[in-house]
Motif scaffolding. Structure first.
Motif, PDB file in Angstrom:
ATOM      1  N   MET B   1      -7.535 -13.177   5.338  1.00  0.00           N
ATOM      2  CA  MET B   1      -6.560 -12.159   5.711  1.00  0.00           C
ATOM      3  C   MET B   1      -6.263 -11.234   4.560  1.00  0.00           C
ATOM      4  SD  MET B   1      -3.841 -12.556   8.312  1.00  0.00           S
ATOM      5  CE  MET B   1      -2.795 -13.677   7.414  1.00  0.00           C
ATOM      6  N   ALA B   2      -6.085  -9.966   4.897  1.00  0.00           N
ATOM      7  CA  ALA B   2      -5.884  -8.972   3.856  1.00  0.00           C
ATOM      8  C   ALA B   2      -4.476  -9.050   3.275  1.00  0.00           C
ATOM      9  CB  ALA B   2      -6.121  -7.581   4.436  1.00  0.00           C
ATOM     10  N   THR B   3      -4.365  -8.775   1.992  1.00  0.00           N
ATOM     11  CA  THR B   3      -3.054  -8.761   1.354  1.00  0.00           C
ATOM     12  C   THR B   3      -2.460  -7.359   1.459  1.00  0.00           C
ATOM     13  OG1 THR B   3      -3.936  -8.091  -0.773  1.00  0.00           O
ATOM     14  CG2 THR B   3      -3.852 -10.451  -0.346  1.00  0.00           C
ATOM     15  N   ALA B   4      -1.186  -7.265   1.108  1.00  0.00           N
ATOM     16  CA  ALA B   4      -0.506  -5.975   1.179  1.00  0.00           C
ATOM     17  C   ALA B   4      -1.219  -4.944   0.303  1.00  0.00           C
ATOM     18  CB  ALA B   4       0.951  -6.132   0.739  1.00  0.00           C
ATOM     19  N   ILE B   5      -1.689  -5.400  -0.856  1.00  0.00           N
ATOM     20  CA  ILE B   5      -2.346  -4.465  -1.771  1.00  0.00           C
ATOM     21  C   ILE B   5      -3.656  -3.941  -1.177  1.00  0.00           C
ATOM     22  CG2 ILE B   5      -3.523  -4.330  -4.007  1.00  0.00           C
ATOM     23  CD1 ILE B   5      -0.493  -4.194  -4.246  1.00  0.00           C
ATOM     24  N   GLU B   6      -4.377  -4.830  -0.501  1.00  0.00           N
ATOM     25  CA  GLU B   6      -5.631  -4.371   0.117  1.00  0.00           C
ATOM     26  C   GLU B   6      -5.370  -3.325   1.204  1.00  0.00           C
ATOM     27  OE1 GLU B   6      -8.719  -8.020  -0.017  1.00  0.00           O
ATOM     28  OE2 GLU B   6      -6.695  -8.538   0.519  1.00  0.00           O
ATOM     29  N   TYR B   7      -4.302  -3.541   1.974  1.00  0.00           N
ATOM     30  CA  TYR B   7      -3.943  -2.528   2.966  1.00  0.00           C
ATOM     31  C   TYR B   7      -3.511  -1.232   2.279  1.00  0.00           C
ATOM     32  CZ  TYR B   7      -4.093  -5.575   7.057  1.00  0.00           C
ATOM     33  OH  TYR B   7      -4.507  -6.374   8.082  1.00  0.00           O
ATOM     34  N   PHE B   8      -2.721  -1.428   1.219  1.00  0.00           N
ATOM     35  CA  PHE B   8      -2.156  -0.276   0.516  1.00  0.00           C
ATOM     36  C   PHE B   8      -3.260   0.668   0.030  1.00  0.00           C
ATOM     37  CE2 PHE B   8      -0.168   1.452  -3.482  1.00  0.00           C
ATOM     38  CZ  PHE B   8       0.771   2.253  -2.853  1.00  0.00           C
ATOM     39  N   LYS B   9      -4.386   0.066  -0.398  1.00  0.00           N
ATOM     40  CA  LYS B   9      -5.517   0.868  -0.879  1.00  0.00           C
ATOM     41  C   LYS B   9      -6.017   1.847   0.187  1.00  0.00           C
ATOM     42  CE  LYS B   9      -7.399  -2.506  -4.122  1.00  0.00           C
ATOM     43  NZ  LYS B   9      -8.305  -3.675  -4.166  1.00  0.00           N
ATOM     44  N   LEU B  10      -5.924   1.425   1.457  1.00  0.00           N
ATOM     45  CA  LEU B  10      -6.449   2.267   2.537  1.00  0.00           C
ATOM     46  C   LEU B  10      -5.497   3.375   2.925  1.00  0.00           C
ATOM     47  CD1 LEU B  10      -7.720  -0.466   4.997  1.00  0.00           C
ATOM     48  CD2 LEU B  10      -9.092   0.897   3.436  1.00  0.00           C
ATOM     49  N   LEU B  11      -4.237   3.203   2.568  1.00  0.00           N
ATOM     50  CA  LEU B  11      -3.227   4.148   3.053  1.00  0.00           C
ATOM     51  C   LEU B  11      -3.216   5.403   2.189  1.00  0.00           C
ATOM     52  CD1 LEU B  11      -0.388   1.557   3.789  1.00  0.00           C
ATOM     53  CD2 LEU B  11      -2.000   2.588   5.391  1.00  0.00           C
ATOM     54  N   PRO B  12      -2.676   6.498   2.738  1.00  0.00           N
ATOM     55  CA  PRO B  12      -2.708   7.772   1.993  1.00  0.00           C
ATOM     56  C   PRO B  12      -1.763   7.787   0.784  1.00  0.00           C
ATOM     57  CG  PRO B  12      -1.538   8.009   4.090  1.00  0.00           C
ATOM     58  CD  PRO B  12      -2.174   6.660   4.111  1.00  0.00           C
ATOM     59  N   LYS B  13      -0.832   6.896   0.700  1.00  0.00           N
ATOM     60  CA  LYS B  13       0.129   6.798  -0.411  1.00  0.00           C
ATOM     61  C   LYS B  13       0.968   8.058  -0.565  1.00  0.00           C
ATOM     62  CE  LYS B  13      -3.303   3.957  -2.743  1.00  0.00           C
ATOM     63  NZ  LYS B  13      -4.396   4.399  -1.862  1.00  0.00           N
ATOM     64  N   THR B  14       1.257   8.679   0.564  1.00  0.00           N
ATOM     65  CA  THR B  14       2.058   9.894   0.528  1.00  0.00           C
ATOM     66  C   THR B  14       3.511   9.606   0.860  1.00  0.00           C
ATOM     67  OG1 THR B  14       1.406  10.205   2.808  1.00  0.00           O
ATOM     68  CG2 THR B  14       0.169  11.436   1.148  1.00  0.00           C
ATOM     69  N   ASN B  15       3.788   8.394   1.296  1.00  0.00           N
ATOM     70  CA  ASN B  15       5.138   8.016   1.707  1.00  0.00           C
ATOM     71  C   ASN B  15       5.715   9.016   2.710  1.00  0.00           C
ATOM     72  OD1 ASN B  15       4.938   5.918  -0.143  1.00  0.00           O
ATOM     73  ND2 ASN B  15       5.737   7.212  -1.792  1.00  0.00           N
ATOM     74  N   CYS B  16       4.888   9.416   3.694  1.00  0.00           N
ATOM     75  CA  CYS B  16       5.297  10.445   4.638  1.00  0.00           C
ATOM     76  C   CYS B  16       6.287   9.944   5.673  1.00  0.00           C
ATOM     77  CB  CYS B  16       4.074  11.017   5.332  1.00  0.00           C
ATOM     78  SG  CYS B  16       3.299   9.797   6.431  1.00  0.00           S
ATOM     79  N   LYS B  17       6.405   8.643   5.788  1.00  0.00           N
ATOM     80  CA  LYS B  17       7.365   8.004   6.704  1.00  0.00           C
ATOM     81  C   LYS B  17       7.005   8.182   8.184  1.00  0.00           C
ATOM     82  CE  LYS B  17      11.141   8.638   3.388  1.00  0.00           C
ATOM     83  NZ  LYS B  17      10.285   9.276   2.354  1.00  0.00           N
ATOM     84  N   ASP B  18       5.826   8.711   8.483  1.00  0.00           N
ATOM     85  CA  ASP B  18       5.439   8.894   9.892  1.00  0.00           C
ATOM     86  C   ASP B  18       5.276   7.564  10.619  1.00  0.00           C
ATOM     87  OD1 ASP B  18       5.543  11.535   9.449  1.00  0.00           O
ATOM     88  OD2 ASP B  18       3.360  11.882   9.410  1.00  0.00           O
ATOM     89  N   CYS B  19       5.041   6.526   9.862  1.00  0.00           N
ATOM     90  CA  CYS B  19       4.878   5.212  10.492  1.00  0.00           C
ATOM     91  C   CYS B  19       6.232   4.554  10.745  1.00  0.00           C
ATOM     92  CB  CYS B  19       4.046   4.303   9.591  1.00  0.00           C
ATOM     93  SG  CYS B  19       4.835   4.008   7.988  1.00  0.00           S
ATOM     94  N   GLY B  20       7.280   5.221  10.241  1.00  0.00           N
ATOM     95  CA  GLY B  20       8.604   4.632  10.436  1.00  0.00           C
ATOM     96  C   GLY B  20       9.085   3.849   9.233  1.00  0.00           C
ATOM     97  N   GLN B  21       8.218   3.665   8.255  1.00  0.00           N
ATOM     98  CA  GLN B  21       8.612   2.939   7.043  1.00  0.00           C
ATOM     99  C   GLN B  21       8.882   3.925   5.915  1.00  0.00           C
ATOM    100  OE1 GLN B  21       9.219  -0.352   6.811  1.00  0.00           O
ATOM    101  NE2 GLN B  21       8.907  -0.273   9.029  1.00  0.00           N
ATOM    102  N   PRO B  22       9.789   3.553   4.999  1.00  0.00           N
ATOM    103  CA  PRO B  22      10.111   4.491   3.920  1.00  0.00           C
ATOM    104  C   PRO B  22       8.955   4.723   2.947  1.00  0.00           C
ATOM    105  CG  PRO B  22      11.356   2.437   3.675  1.00  0.00           C
ATOM    106  CD  PRO B  22      10.658   2.375   4.985  1.00  0.00           C
ATOM    107  N   THR B  23       8.097   3.744   2.752  1.00  0.00           N
ATOM    108  CA  THR B  23       6.975   3.932   1.824  1.00  0.00           C
ATOM    109  C   THR B  23       5.703   3.348   2.412  1.00  0.00           C
ATOM    110  OG1 THR B  23       7.277   1.824   0.714  1.00  0.00           O
ATOM    111  CG2 THR B  23       8.484   3.688  -0.205  1.00  0.00           C
TER     112      THR B  23
END
Lengths: 723, 441, 308
Positions: B1-23
């Motif tokens: 199972m993937a860790t948070a960091i592995e997922y984080f690598k795939l994300l745009p890291k813009t903290n756009c909040k479109d997913c509903g989360q602050p970061t």
């Protein structure tokens, strides 16, 4: 001697030979002396048997009265049952001549002597002159309380002389400790002469002269056979069992005879320790010389590791956990000390054997009656302890017990520690008759109750006279400083073992805590010294040492010994941990960590969040969310639970750059870290860092933090990204 | 199972909040804990989604029956033992009605199914599904029976239909409800799979034994069916336990996809049926369909499900409240303890044993036990006093206030806070009855 | 047909086998997780012990009503358990506590002997919970009852020496109690081993919490204990005992609240489910209170074990 000839049906020569004594011997001398005694004992027993066969016939079965074990020593050690007189003769003749070399030779001698004596005593019963044998039924009762340590141990009195002035005190001491006394030789007569009554009801049992000492040994052997489930003849298990219990100490005084010397080795074979007041060679955990007869019992108790049960503390006020939470307000206070109203301190010191008198309480300066109501007095509470396993690292652990020891007393209150403590005695307690002396008694009681395994002698001094405090205050200050220094000076590199902690495993079965000198347990409660002390006090408890093994990566803090343990304990689900990294294979987290370290969203710095901060953080997650996501024994790179004190460590996420990575922490945590944070930052060359670390008053958003870091020129921005 | 960091690598890291989360980091954490889906991020690349899906999909498919907030999710499991990690989706229980019954009988059965709902520790334990069985073999009767059920049943439903034609008719009309179609043992796996896929509904099939089931699952998969529930066709408890264990271990330990589906059991009613359900609840079942269930069977069974599916790493908490035990009066003792469920249960049971009525105040310590809560600063005298204040217990009784023996040290402070004397109780819960007798006699 | 990858675990260790009573009953011996014939060659189902008391004070009336009056005499009560199919008798001597009953040490010895003579089933003897009394009476039983191997229940970390020594002296077994924690359970077994109790004289009771009152904790603690034992932790390779009678203390199990169905049936299920969870998580011996629950569980266990 005439009585003995009649008793065993033998001539005088053998008895006389075996009764020759010495008052000093070196190792080879003692061994030779005992070997000689053993061979002579065999000869005497053979003589006795030959005569007995003539009188009773060779087919006569030998057995003691009221036992299912025939001749218990021969049954227990050799597995031989139903021995006849002829059989016994054959058995004795089959024993090899004793070689007087080494301790093993001594043990062999002891074994031969005890078989011989057992046979002699059995023949005495056959001849109608028997005595001293303890029947099975008594062992079933007495042995039960002996092996479960309700009776903490037994003392065998060997030797002795009429009119020994220390004898009544020693017996009283023995009885007050609830121990069993087994009395051999001249000691029986000495006790009678001193008006000491013997009998099982008094826990003082006469074994008889000469060979009678074997009745102490066959007692022990039967206890093992009955309560240890040992199969007769299983020498290894019998020895193993006897090494643990029943706990027997032999107190030998005055000249020692050949027979006694040989039987003394037999006693060693039965796990007993011997304390003697003559010049015999000392053998660790076996023979100890103590010239002061009044001290022999105490020395014996320590040598054999006998746990004397503690009498309840009898104070003029109530005592127990129910009073622990009591508060004593100013108007109810009769006298107080410390709390910045007067000079006060407390210290526990580990000292040499001769420097402590067990149980002694001394009050130096005025007692409570000599002090006016409402005073604030100077006070020093000094406890000195001795114990074979006691050492400096355990001092603070024992000292921490003072708080509870004092607070358990009704009407007495304590807080703080070291030289910042504060004690109050209420008017109520004073009225009831509470004295400073009782304070000392309570302190001793607390140490004995919890730490009797390491502190075998405890003494307390309560000082209320300021003129008498100077010297001990200096020693105390030095000791406090040395302790702090010791902890500071302890480096991960300088120790061979780290420790595990399994205290919170019930909630986080997969979590394995590794505690090193520079990384406190993540609950914050247990540092390396605590774990070490806890392991010494309870070797099978929750803290076990882990050999570090070979270093694999010094920067990230990886050792193969630690990895082996982690792999085994997690059943393979965690392959390795890096002690100094939170990005690569960080230590797992349970649920009780004090602080979470998390990577910032720009991957440059870290955010620290402590348990008490309930608001939002620049990670976009609150402590509760973080805790829920990283707990439970999983490795979650980028996030890790830690103890607060680890933040100040040289090894704090040192693989990622350490403290200068910290970009944000709640103001409460900053306050809790106190001036140490600034000191630490200055020490590592970042004096401006404390003001560069943002808190919730600056921002709780990711963007806000990034702006802030740029604005203040945070050092983390100059480092490599975390990933 | 993937860790948070592995997922984080795939994300745009813009903290756009479109997913509903602050970061992005917070979102990555949710992903790692399977509390969100990668698709919830509109900016992540399609390739990344596919790549991650492959590597991070749970070894057991998640299948949803029904729609909206009442939908029942099954499967999605990652582990074999609950101490490793909380089991994802609680097993569902269904009761079946027959389309050969008349409407009043069906109504009665539905009413009985609805009555199997129990309010417990702030949760409702209830039956999840009603199943309609096509015993008549006719479409019209089946549709009528479904209507009769739906007249009084708002929760998800399932169909037991062995005939593709009837199934087609049923789904054409009710696909919007997303019912589970259980075809039983059928030669038409492919046809059923295509049908269910066409209507976007989950399919249940039965095949005797793990090998046959794997084969059937492969056929269904080839026909495009992703939402599959497997009935391994066990005819007794032993088969049920062993086959379900083999299937789940194969899926989780050996990544054997054909058996990576939720498992179900079609049982009858009565003791043996309940026993099968108990085993299936413990060992890897996701759905049990009964012919009937009595309340005296349902309550213990539902309680079991609640117990097994709790999070082993989060202590269960009891609500902070005043719990009268027995029938306490104005002079009854007042006791208090933490809201860790095990502490509460133990203390409560021991008070009950004493037969002495007691006011038991539960204090919110965030699920920590007495000593842990005290050392974590969550069981302070102030907190206890505030709980007393909230419940008004001090006005209800002038009886003795008992402090748990383990936290005797708070007695002074508490006494000060509440302005009343307190007595120190026992360290061990089992000694409560004796202590209560002493202080009340 | 599809080929299913092998999933049998090769643990390499097994739980010890312990003969009890007159030697014709054996507990333990599991070499895999419960009832999985593909990895656990042992076909032995858990033993079921029926609870008998010397005093009915504090015993649920609902339960008493299920024994047709035979609960009034402990030996007769035990006999009824045998007729129902129990493999063992669990005797709880509550009446030796003078605040509860009047059973003397002689009475207690006589009761144990009577149960033994009439049923010939193995017996587990449990005290009244008052330390001084248990310390007196249980050793008496240990030394005077010698022709059947008892299990002496129970010893705890704070108090194990007296009863363990007495059990060893009489050639009996001891039950080591620990409070819902694998480490404590292991610690108890280490303490007993250090004290000289052989591993094949130890049973362990890790505390089975009943359904609805913490069962989840017990279920997982038991599973972890059993897995660790199978994976080689010698100190956990002793048979596990679970009490399921506590199910009768759960309010939901016996309440008269309308809509919950018949309490007698309900409590039977409550205890049966507790017992099934216990045996599915590794219990080798179930101590049960209700006759119908015991009967159900025995039948299911026999079927699961694949033999009788």
């Amino acid at each position: 001697m005439g009585g003995l000839e009649e008793r065993y049906g033998v001539g005088a020569d053998g008895i006389a030979y075996l009764s020759e004594t010495v008052t000093a011997a070196d190792v080879p001398g003692l061994l030779a002396f005992a070997a000689d005694g053993a061979d002579a004992a065999v000869s005497l027993a053979i003589e006795c048997l030959v005569n007995a066969i003539g009188e009773f016939g060779g087919e006569t079965i030998m057995e003691y009265p009221e036992t299912g074990y025939g001749l218990p020593l021969i049954t227990g050690w050799k597995g031989i049952e139903g021995l006849t007189l002829s059989g016994a003769l054959e058995f004795l003749r089959s024993l090899p001549k004793t070689a007087a070399d080494g301790l093993e030779g001594g043990m062999e001698a002891g074994e031969k002597a005890m078989y011989s004596c057992e046979i002699l005593e059995a023949v005495a019963y056959l001849r109608g002159h028997g005595g001293g044998f303890v029947p099975d039924r008594v062992i079933r009762e007495l042995g039960l309380v002996l092996v479960d340590e309700t009776i903490p141990g037994a003392a065998v009195f060997l030797g002795g002389e009429l009119g020994d002035p220390t004898l009544p005190d020693t017996v009283r001491d023995l009885q007050s400790k609830g121990m069993l006394g087994l009395v051999a030789g001249e000691y029986s007569r000495a006790m009678e002469a001193a008006g000491i009554r013997m009998g099982l009801d008094r826990m003082l049992y006469p074994l008889g002269d000469f060979a009678g000492l074997v009745h102490a040994l066959n007692f022990a052997v039967r206890a093992a056979l009955i309560f240890g489930g040992v199969t007769p003849g299983d020498k290894t298990r019998l020895g193993k069992y006897l090494a643990k219990r029943p706990k027997v100490v032999v107190l030998q005084t005055g000249p020692i005879s050949k027979l006694e010397a040989a039987l003394a080795f037999a006693a060693l074979l039965h796990g007993a320790a011997i304390v003697t007041d003559i010049d015999l060679p000392e053998i660790p955990k076996a023979i100890k010389v103590c010239k002061d007869r009044s001290d022999m019992l105490q020395v014996g108790i320590e040598e054999r590791g006998i746990n004397v049960r503690l009498e309840p503390l009898d104070l003029p006020v109530g005592y127990g956990p129910a009073f622990e939470g009591e508060i004593i307000r100013k108007p109810d206070t009769y006298v107080e000390a410390g709390g910045s109203r007067s000079r006060s301190f407390e210290i526990l010191l580990s000292v040499g054997e001769g420097e402590v008198e067990d149980g002694k309480v001394e009050v130096v300066g005025p007692e409570i009656d000599g002090i006016a109501e409402g005073s604030a007095i100077p006070l020093a509470m000094v406890v000195k302890v001795y114990g074979a396993g006691m050492h400096g690292d355990l001092e603070p652990v024992l000292e921490r017990r003072f708080h509870q020891s004092i607070n358990y007393a009704e009407g007495v209150w304590h807080t703080g520690q070291r030289s910042s403590n504060w004690v109050r005695v209420s008017k109520f307690a004073k009225e009831k008759g509470f004295k400073f002396r009782d304070l000392g008694r309570a302190l001793i009681h607390g140490i004995r109750r919890e730490f009797s395994a390491v502190a075998t002698r405890v003494q307390a001094t309560i000082i209320t006279d300021p003129a008498e405090m100077g010297e001990i205050a200096r020693i105390a200050e030095e000791s406090y400083a040395a302790r702090d220094e010791r902890m500071r000076g302890l480096k991960d590199e300088s120790v061979g073992n780290f420790y595990t902690c399994t205290m919170c495993q019930s909630f986080a079965p997969g979590h394995i805590c590794i505690i090193s000198p520079e990384r406190v347990g993540l609950c914050g409660a247990i540092n390396w010294l605590d774990a070490k002390a806890s392991n010494e006090l309870a070797p099978k408890g929750p803290n076990a040492p882990v050999p570090k093994g070979e270093p694999v990566d010094a920067v990230k803090g990886v050792w193969d010994g630690i990895n082996d343990l982690v792999r085994a304990a997690s059943m393979g689900s965690v392959e390795k941990i890096c002690m100094y990294s939170f990005m690569d294979s960080p230590m797992t987290s349970c649920g009780c960590f004090e602080v979470v370290v998390g990577m910032t969203v720009d991957m440059q710095g870290v955010v620290l969040v402590d348990r008490d901060f309930q608001g939002m953080t620049p990670l976009g997650m609150k402590f509760s969310t973080l805790a829920g996501s990283i707990g439970g024994g999983r490795q979650t790179p980028g996030f890790m639970g830690i103890g607060k004190k680890y933040i100040m460590s040289d090894k704090f996420i040192s693989a990622e750059g350490g403290l200068p990575r910290v970009a944000w922490m709640p103001s409460g945590l900053k306050r809790a870290l106190g001036p140490e944070l600034a000191e630490r930052c200055a020490e590592i060359g970042y004096p401006d860092l404390p003001s560069q670390i943002a808190d919730e008053t600056v921002t709780t958003e990711a963007e806000g933090l990034m702006e802030w870091m740029a604005e203040v020129g945070h050092p983390a921005l100059g480092m490599d990204p975390l990933m | 199972m993937a860790t948070a960091i592995e997922y984080f690598k795939l994300l745009p890291k813009t903290n756009c909040k479109d997913c509903g989360q602050p970061t992005c980091l917070a979102f990555a954490m949710l992903l790692a804990n399977q509390k969100a889906k990668l698709e919830d991020c509109p900016h992540v690349s399609g390739e990344a989604v596919e790549a991650m899906k492959e590597s991070s999909a749970p070894p057991v498919n998640t299948v949803k029956v029904g729609t909206g907030e009442n939908a029942v999710a099954m499967g999605g499991e990652n582990v074999l033992y609950r101490h490793e990690r909380r089991f994802e989706n609680p097993i569902a229980y269904a009761v079946s009605v027959s389309d050969s019954w008349d409407a009043p009988r069906i109504a009665e059965a539905v009413a009985k199914a609805k009555s199997l709902a129990f309010d417990r520790v702030g949760m409702v334990f209830r039956l999840d599904l009603v199943s309609v069985s096509n015993d008549s073999g006719e479409s019209d009767e089946f549709l009528a029976a479904v209507d009769a059920v739906l007249a009084d049943w708002d929760l998800p439903i399932m169909f037991e239909i062995n005939d593709v034609g009837v199934a087609e008719a049923a789904l054409s009309r009710h696909a919007a409800l997303k019912p589970l179609v259980y075809a039983g043992e059928t030669a038409d796996v492919e046809a059923f799979a295509k049908l269910a896929t066409k209507h976007g509904c989950p399919l249940g099939i039965r095949a005797k034994g793990v090998e046959a089931a794997a084969d059937a699952a492969e056929i269904a998969a080839k026909a495009g069916c992703k939402d599959l529930v497997l009935d391994l066709g066990a005819s007794n408890l032993k088969e049920c336990l062993e086959w379900q264990t083999i299937a789940r271990r194969a899926a989780i330990n050996r990544k054997f996809r054909p058996l990576g589906h939720p498992l179900m059991n079609r049982v009858g009613c009565g003791e043996y049926a309940v026993a099968t359900a108990v085993l299936s609840t413990l060992k890897y079942g996701s759905l049990v369909v009964f012919d009937g269930l009595e309340p005296y069977e349902a309550l213990p069974l539902f309680t079991l499900r609640q117990n097994i599916y709790t999070d082993p790493q989060v202590p269960i908490q009891v609500k902070q409240d005043l719990y009268p035990i027995g029938d306490p009066g104005p002079h009854s003792p007042i006791m208090f303890t933490t809201n860790f469920s095990l502490t509460y249960f133990t203390v409560r049971a021991d008070i009950e044993k004493s037969k002495i009525p007691v006011w038991l105040q539960i204090v919110n310590t965030e699920g920590l036990s007495v000593l842990t809560a005290y050392s974590a600063g969550k069981f302070e005298p102030e907190r206890v006093a505030a709980a007393f204040e909230e419940s008004g217990v001090l006005d209800k009784s002038d009886g003795p206030v008992v402090v748990p023996g383990l936290v005797a040290r708070m007695s002074g402070k508490l006494s000060e806070e509440i302005g009343r004397d307190v007595v120190v109780g026992t360290n061990e819960s089992k000694d409560i009855p004796k202590h209560l007798r002493e202080i009340t006699s | 047909m599809a080929e299913i990858p092998s999933v049998a675990e090769k643990y390499g260790s097994k739980v010890g086998e312990v003969p009890v009573g007159h030697g014709d009953y054996v507990a333990g011996g599991a070499g895999g997780m419960p009832f999985l014939s593909f990895e656990n060659p042992s076909k032995r189902r858990p033993m079921i012990a029926g609870e008998v008391r010397d005093s009915l004070v504090g015993y649920p009336e609902l339960a008493a009503g299920m024994f047709s009056g035979r609960e009034k005499d402990p030996a007769d009560w035990a006999m009824m358990w045998k007729e129902i199919g129990a493999d063992m008798i669990f005797l709880r001597l509550t009446g030796t506590d003078p605040s509860v009953g009047t059973t003397t040490a002689e009475d207690a010895v006589r009761i144990v002997k009577e149960i033994d003579e009439r049923t010939r089933l193995p017996i587990m003897v449990h005290g009244c919970g008052v330390q001084e009394i248990d310390h007196e009476i249980l050793p008496r039983i240990c030394s005077e009852v010698r022709d059947t191997r008892l299990i002496v229940s129970c010893v705890e970390e704070e108090d194990y020496k007296r009863l363990s020594a007495a059990a060893m002296a009489g050639g009996h077994h001891v039950l080591a109690f620990s409070n819902l924690d694998i480490n404590l359970a292991k610690q108890m077994n280490i303490l007993l081993s250090d004290f000289g109790v052989e591993k094949d004289n130890i049973f362990m009771d890790p505390l089975m919490a009943p359904l609805g009152m913490g069962l989840d904790y017990s279920y997982s603690v038991n599973e972890r204990i059993r897995l660790s034992a199978l994976r080689g932790d010698r100190m956990l390779q002793v048979p596990m005992v679970c009490h399921t009678g506590e199910a009768w203390d759960v309010a939901d199990a016996t309440s008269d609240e309308p809509g919950l169905g018949d309490p007698a049936h309900r409590v039977a299920w409550w205890e049966a489910i507790t017992a099934i969870c216990a045996m599915m998580s590794g219990a080798d011996l179930l101590v049960m209170r209700g006759p119908s629950a015991a009967d159900m569980v025995r039948v299911y266990a026999e079927e699961l074990a694949g033999g009788s």
